[in-house]
Design an enzyme around this catalytic site. Structure first.
Site, mmCIF file in Angstrom:
data_model
loop_
_atom_site.group_PDB
_atom_site.id
_atom_site.type_symbol
_atom_site.label_atom_id
_atom_site.label_comp_id
_atom_site.label_asym_id
_atom_site.label_seq_id
_atom_site.Cartn_x
_atom_site.Cartn_y
_atom_site.Cartn_z
ATOM 1 N N GLY A 146 0.735 -1.167 -0.112
ATOM 2 C CA GLY A 146 -0.132 0.115 0.079
ATOM 3 C C GLY A 146 0.818 1.312 0.099
ATOM 4 N N LEU A 188 -2.480 6.806 1.011
ATOM 5 C CA LEU A 188 -2.410 7.932 1.815
ATOM 6 C C LEU A 188 -1.131 7.835 2.988
ATOM 7 C CD1 LEU A 188 -3.454 10.544 3.523
ATOM 8 C CD2 LEU A 188 -5.163 8.856 4.495
ATOM 9 N N VAL A 189 -1.364 6.474 3.577
ATOM 10 C CA VAL A 189 -0.191 6.351 4.566
ATOM 11 C C VAL A 189 1.088 5.891 4.169
ATOM 12 C CG1 VAL A 189 -0.019 4.910 6.831
ATOM 13 C CG2 VAL A 189 -2.239 5.708 6.258
ATOM 14 N N GLY A 190 0.943 5.306 2.889
ATOM 15 C CA GLY A 190 2.065 4.589 2.353
ATOM 16 C C GLY A 190 3.081 5.854 1.679
ATOM 17 N N TYR A 244 -15.885 -4.707 5.624
ATOM 18 C CA TYR A 244 -14.892 -4.221 5.811
ATOM 19 C C TYR A 244 -14.389 -4.678 7.184
ATOM 20 C CZ TYR A 244 -11.182 -0.536 6.332
ATOM 21 O OH TYR A 244 -9.861 0.331 6.656
ATOM 22 N N ARG A 299 -15.729 11.598 15.747
ATOM 23 C CA ARG A 299 -14.776 10.670 15.228
ATOM 24 C C ARG A 299 -13.446 11.433 15.661
ATOM 25 N NH1 ARG A 299 -18.449 8.234 13.617
ATOM 26 N NH2 ARG A 299 -18.980 7.378 11.670
HETATM 27 P P1 NAP Z 1 -5.278 4.141 0.425
HETATM 28 O O1 NAP Z 1 -4.674 5.605 0.261
HETATM 29 O O2 NAP Z 1 -6.752 3.863 -0.197
HETATM 30 O O3 NAP Z 1 -4.338 3.263 -0.377
HETATM 31 C C1 NAP Z 1 -4.534 1.977 -0.615
HETATM 32 C C2 NAP Z 1 -3.126 1.091 -1.011
HETATM 33 O O4 NAP Z 1 -3.495 -0.338 -1.006
HETATM 34 C C3 NAP Z 1 -2.655 1.763 -2.367
HETATM 35 O O5 NAP Z 1 -1.417 1.846 -2.198
HETATM 36 C C4 NAP Z 1 -3.140 0.646 -3.209
HETATM 37 O O6 NAP Z 1 -2.447 0.431 -4.409
HETATM 38 C C5 NAP Z 1 -2.971 -0.735 -2.424
HETATM 39 N N1 NAP Z 1 -3.770 -1.869 -2.760
HETATM 40 C C6 NAP Z 1 -5.101 -1.874 -2.957
HETATM 41 N N2 NAP Z 1 -5.368 -2.942 -3.299
HETATM 42 C C7 NAP Z 1 -4.373 -3.590 -3.723
HETATM 43 C C8 NAP Z 1 -3.885 -4.791 -4.366
HETATM 44 N N3 NAP Z 1 -4.925 -5.868 -4.840
HETATM 45 N N4 NAP Z 1 -2.692 -5.335 -4.540
HETATM 46 C C9 NAP Z 1 -1.861 -4.435 -4.069
HETATM 47 N N5 NAP Z 1 -1.949 -3.243 -3.454
HETATM 48 C C10 NAP Z 1 -3.284 -2.843 -3.306
HETATM 49 O O7 NAP Z 1 -5.553 3.408 1.880
HETATM 50 P P2 NAP Z 1 -4.724 4.436 3.035
HETATM 51 O O8 NAP Z 1 -5.911 5.481 3.608
HETATM 52 O O9 NAP Z 1 -3.397 4.749 3.035
HETATM 53 O O10 NAP Z 1 -5.023 2.962 4.126
HETATM 54 C C11 NAP Z 1 -3.961 2.288 4.741
HETATM 55 C C12 NAP Z 1 -4.329 1.466 5.812
HETATM 56 O O11 NAP Z 1 -4.913 2.131 6.791
HETATM 57 C C13 NAP Z 1 -5.334 0.349 5.136
HETATM 58 O O12 NAP Z 1 -4.749 -0.881 5.657
HETATM 59 C C14 NAP Z 1 -6.680 0.636 5.621
HETATM 60 O O13 NAP Z 1 -7.563 -0.134 5.798
HETATM 61 C C15 NAP Z 1 -6.093 1.653 6.979
HETATM 62 N N6 NAP Z 1 -7.089 2.676 7.586
HETATM 63 C C16 NAP Z 1 -7.122 3.631 6.990
HETATM 64 C C17 NAP Z 1 -7.972 4.758 7.273
HETATM 65 C C18 NAP Z 1 -8.216 5.837 6.695
HETATM 66 O O14 NAP Z 1 -9.089 6.787 7.310
HETATM 67 N N7 NAP Z 1 -7.690 6.108 5.607
HETATM 68 C C19 NAP Z 1 -8.404 4.443 8.735
HETATM 69 C C20 NAP Z 1 -8.250 3.331 9.286
HETATM 70 C C21 NAP Z 1 -7.380 2.458 9.009
HETATM 71 P P3 NAP Z 1 -2.562 1.367 -5.798
HETATM 72 O O15 NAP Z 1 -2.472 2.794 -5.336
HETATM 73 O O16 NAP Z 1 -1.979 0.665 -6.779
HETATM 74 O O17 NAP Z 1 -4.040 1.137 -5.849
HETATM 75 P P1 GDP Z 2 -16.307 6.518 9.004
HETATM 76 O O1 GDP Z 2 -15.559 7.162 9.927
HETATM 77 O O2 GDP Z 2 -15.824 4.984 8.826
HETATM 78 O O3 GDP Z 2 -17.778 6.112 9.303
HETATM 79 O O4 GDP Z 2 -16.113 6.892 7.556
HETATM 80 P P2 GDP Z 2 -16.147 8.326 7.070
HETATM 81 O O5 GDP Z 2 -14.648 8.825 6.903
HETATM 82 O O6 GDP Z 2 -16.617 8.229 5.593
HETATM 83 O O7 GDP Z 2 -17.048 9.220 7.679
HETATM 84 C C1 GDP Z 2 -18.408 9.166 7.789
HETATM 85 C C2 GDP Z 2 -19.126 10.251 8.460
HETATM 86 O O8 GDP Z 2 -18.849 11.283 7.802
HETATM 87 C C3 GDP Z 2 -20.566 9.827 8.502
HETATM 88 O O9 GDP Z 2 -21.345 10.508 9.702
HETATM 89 C C4 GDP Z 2 -21.138 10.671 7.524
HETATM 90 O O10 GDP Z 2 -22.579 10.975 7.436
HETATM 91 C C5 GDP Z 2 -20.384 11.866 7.303
HETATM 92 N N1 GDP Z 2 -20.095 12.664 6.084
HETATM 93 C C6 GDP Z 2 -20.589 13.823 5.602
HETATM 94 N N2 GDP Z 2 -20.177 14.254 4.366
HETATM 95 C C7 GDP Z 2 -19.569 12.943 3.752
HETATM 96 C C8 GDP Z 2 -18.946 12.854 2.521
HETATM 97 O O11 GDP Z 2 -19.205 13.561 1.678
HETATM 98 N N3 GDP Z 2 -18.256 11.713 2.613
HETATM 99 C C9 GDP Z 2 -18.267 10.843 3.435
HETATM 100 N N4 GDP Z 2 -17.636 9.589 3.446
HETATM 101 N N5 GDP Z 2 -18.864 11.011 4.861
HETATM 102 C C10 GDP Z 2 -19.354 12.120 4.955
#
Ligand code: NAP
Ligand code: GDP
Length: 323
Positions: free
Chosen positions: A11, A15-17, A139, A211
């Site tokens: 990944g 975002l995190v990567g 998920y 959140r």
């Molecule tokens: P992201 O920005 O959506 O990036 C996802 C990454 O996974 C990308 O590098 C993507 O590669 C790679 N990926 C997806 N499918 C793949 C596959 N089949 N084979 C190889 N690589 C693949 O995710 P992120 O937000 O950085 O999240 C990083 C981690 O934190 C994840 O495990 C996520 O579940 C966890 N997390 C995220 C959040 C959040 O708010 N974003 C919150 C809590 C936990 P490509 O760019 O090539 O598609």
């Molecule tokens: P969650 O924290 O996993 O529920 O995911 P999100 O980051 O998608 O946040 C969801 C919360 O933000 C919910 O309360 C949604 O109703 C609110 N929200 C408001 N506007 C948006 C939007 O444009 N996109 C998303 N994803 N959530 C929104």
């Protein structure tokens, strides 16, 4: 981890990567390899094994996943379940077969039980203490199985496979898709367009849900710390660690809206569309274990500053951002 040299980040294009990549330019202790799906499709076991064999990592920070906000989680349950289960099965299995010394995998507070009455703050012992919220159960169950799988490898083979649980993450290089992204990037993009078009901004839901948000840059620092200092094999540790700001820093979606409006300079009306989903009302993460293990206090980026930096980055890179 003194002998650790090559760290493979799955990944690596996300975002995190991307935040880790920025940090790795400063920290030259390791050879970091950042993998995207172009380098290897992790849903394919043979391809995964072959790629991991080629890189020969000493440690893996496993971030790759099918990721999305509330609305993608509601709409794409099969993908969110199957893709994530496949990726996680393949990554941990490949690490086992190749003798990778340490794996740090990423869960999410989305996996937390949705119990409005009993659980004020949720800690590492409560992950399976009730079903997750129905909106993101596909998920959540896939991620819960990553915790189970890591634990099985620890118990059966003594592997140092640990999991971290970040709260909602945001920052530069996020996915800013209007429908599929998390709340901050989706709203940043919506605010940008509404400002350009001179129209009201429509927020999904009531704005009331709460959140905790962590800036990707902070999480990248903490992942390096986990890589170096958090080892489940040291003790009877649960092998799972919440990485979060304090519960007192939990904010409402309406406050997030206010911060983004401020950062982008938005003067038009803001409307809450109550016909759209709110998701889980709150999933407050208890960060006591992290604070105890980290020792000194970690200076989390204030949300106002993080949102401002994210908005600036988005505006400057509008043509090329993921959206
Ligand atoms: P992201 O920005 O959506 O990036 C996802 C990454 O996974 C990308 O590098 C993507 O590669 C790679 N990926 C997806 N499918 C793949 C596959 N089949 N084979 C190889 N690589 C693949 O995710 P992120 O937000 O950085 O999240 C990083 C981690 O934190 C994840 O495990 C996520 O579940 C966890 N997390 C995220 C959040 C959040 O708010 N974003 C919150 C809590 C936990 P490509 O760019 O090539 O598609
Ligand atoms: P969650 O924290 O996993 O529920 O995911 P999100 O980051 O998608 O946040 C969801 C919360 O933000 C919910 O309360 C949604 O109703 C609110 N929200 C408001 N506007 C948006 C939007 O444009 N996109 C998303 N994803 N959530 C929104």
């Amino acid at each position: 981890m003194h002998q650790c040299r090559t760290v493979l980040v799955t990944g690596g294009s996300g975002l995190v990567g991307s935040a880790l990549r920025k940090l790795s330019g400063v920290d030259l202790k390791y050879r970091f390899v950042f993998a995207s799906s172009q380098d290897c499709d992790l849903t394919d076991f043979e391809a995964t094994l072959q790629y991991f064999r080629k890189i020969a990592p000493d440690a893996v920070i496993h971030l790759a996943a099918a990721v999305g906000g509330l609305f993608k989680n509601m709409r794409c349950k099969v993908d969110m379940f199957e893709t994530n289960v496949r990726i996680n099965m393949n990554v941990l299995r490949a690490c086992h077969e190749l003798g990778v010394a340490k794996v740090v995998s990423c869960l999410s507070t989305c996996i937390f039980p949705d119990d409005k009455t009993k659980m004020e703050h949720i800690n590492e012992t409560m992950l399976h203490a009730g079903p997750p919220h129905a909106s993101n159960d596909a998920y959540a169950y896939a991620k819960r199985m990553l915790e189970v799988q890591s634990r099985c490898y620890r118990e059966q083979y003594g592997h140092n496979f640990v999991c971290v649980i970040p709260t909602n993450i945001y920052g530069p290089h996020d996915n800013f898709h209007l429908n599929d992204a998390h709340v901050i990037p989706a709203l940043v993009h919506k605010f940008y367009l509404a400002k350009q078009q001179g129209v009201p901004l429509v927020v999904a839901g009531s704005g009331a849900p709460l959140r905790q948000f962590i800036y990707a840059h902070d999480l990248a620092h903490l992942l390096i710390w986990v890589l170096e200092h958090y080892n489940a094999t040291d003790s009877n540790d649960s092998g799972t660690l919440i990485l979060s700001v304090d519960p007192s820093h939990e904010i409402s979606i309406a406050q997030v809206v206010h911060h983004i409006a401020d950062a982008i300079g938005f003067d038009n009306d803001i409307v809450y569309d109550m016909t759209q989903a709110d998701g889980q009302f709150k999933k407050t993460a208890d960060n006591s274990k992290f604070k105890r293990l980290y020792g000194s206090s970690f200076a989390f980026t204030p949300i106002r500053q993080g949102i401002r930096e994210t908005v600036d980055w988005f505006v400057q890179n509008y043509d090329t951002v993921r959206k």
